[in-house]
Scaffold this motif. Sequence first.
Motif, mmCIF file in Angstrom:
data_model
loop_
_atom_site.group_PDB
_atom_site.id
_atom_site.type_symbol
_atom_site.label_atom_id
_atom_site.label_comp_id
_atom_site.label_asym_id
_atom_site.label_seq_id
_atom_site.Cartn_x
_atom_site.Cartn_y
_atom_site.Cartn_z
ATOM 1 N N PRO A 296 2.386 8.445 3.703
ATOM 2 C CA PRO A 296 3.323 7.341 3.457
ATOM 3 C C PRO A 296 4.249 7.155 4.669
ATOM 4 C CG PRO A 296 3.908 9.255 2.121
ATOM 5 C CD PRO A 296 2.628 9.595 2.809
ATOM 6 N N GLN B 205 0.850 -1.195 0.000
ATOM 7 C CA GLN B 205 0.000 0.000 0.000
ATOM 8 C C GLN B 205 0.889 1.251 0.000
ATOM 9 O OE1 GLN B 205 -2.727 -0.633 3.313
ATOM 10 N NE2 GLN B 205 -2.987 -2.753 2.690
ATOM 11 N N GLN B 206 0.603 2.196 0.941
ATOM 12 C CA GLN B 206 1.460 3.406 0.961
ATOM 13 C C GLN B 206 2.650 3.238 1.895
ATOM 14 O OE1 GLN B 206 -1.480 3.144 2.590
ATOM 15 N NE2 GLN B 206 -1.874 4.872 3.962
#
Length: 466
Positions: free
Chosen positions: A442, A335-336
């Motif tokens: 992030p 994902q991030q």
Amino acid sequence: MHTSTTSTSPLVAWTADQLQQATQGYWYQDRIPQGDIKRILTDSRHAEQGDAFLALKGERFDAHDFIAQVEQQGCQVAIVSSPVAELALAQLVVPDTRLALGHLGQFRRQQYPNLKVLALTGSSGKTTTKEMLGSILSRLAPTLITRGNLNNDLGVPMMLLELRPEHQYAVMELGASHIGEIDYTSNLVAPQVAGILNIGTAHLGEFGGRAAICQAKSEIYAHIQPAGMAIIPAADAFAQQIAKSAQAYPQLSFGDGGDIYATDIQLQAQSSSFNLHTPSATAHVTLPFAGVHNVENALAAAAFALAIGVNLNDIVMGLAQAKGAKGRLNFIQHQQYLFIDDTYNANPSSMRAAAEVLLQQQGIKVMLMGDIGELGDSSQEQHQALGRDLAQLAIDYIIAVGEFSKNTLSGAAHSTHLHAFATQADALPFLIDLIQKHQPQPMSFLFKGSRYTHMETLMADVMEKL
């Protein structure tokens, strides 16, 4: 293009005569096996027809207890230090099965006098340098490369047993947990080129000081073949002592002030580049590894390759195609979130180097740090020093886990971004809260600790909850 350690060709078979010749043992009750022996192995679970089972003895185990079992599995040959009566299988009796394994590995090595063997040791970077060097050489010809951590007095001869006629190169990693171990294993591998990468603080507990570590590692130069070469780490604090211990051989040094060095180093988040200078030419290298410590590892790999006459262009191409070993600064995008898996092992210098790599990454930076083992009486002091150094870096959160986490915390003068937990189970809820608090930003996580801390378990637990 050649593959390195994996091959479809079978291992070279042994005759009963060769086994006896290599080990100087005798066949119990003159029961001599007929036909070829396809392989020698020490794991009773895998022993089958055509194998010779070598029964090792340790402090807490004795594989002689499994000889009846391997016979039932179809194994017809055992190498033992005390024969087991009333069994039909052939038993080759030797004074010490551990030493017999060494003799067998050495016998196999001696069957290939034209094989070029490169042996390396050091406190950190051994595995990565070995993989880089393996990438350079396996482009040119079949190459045997030490697998995993088979680098001790048992692992090294086990690797030598895998030599086959097509191998032109062997890259052997040698580890030291006590004085005399590298002298023993370097004698078995008989290298054309041998070298030390660095003298750090790994295994400080066993040796009692860096000077003793230097002495143990320097044993690697004792068995270099005639017309061979010694590789020296020019920028190491112990470079002079190392060079002196290798004074009987021509030397090639790497690192700042050495024969092979780097300029114009550019560090990217997950890679690096530099100009590689050698005594005869310069070339630009793009390295798929992060961190200045991996530039140093690449210089070492280049020095080993140059010592056996590999062309500079082949070195550049081999470095560009090198891959890291599992658990060695592997980058996983989820994902991030970026997860950096550096869980294979740790010592104080590699922990600092990994932290520098984390600094290059995007978003919120989180370092998950397990204990470092094998530091002996200096464990608390070394963890305190780490805490002090890490607290000065621009890492958003440092989460120390384990017995010495409190020492890391005290070294950081109880910095607000350093947190200590006794166990992974204690650390996990804090970590999940942290991730939720920073969503949807992030984040980059570095997981690192000594092998016994199994920091990869914590990493897997976090990934599962995202």
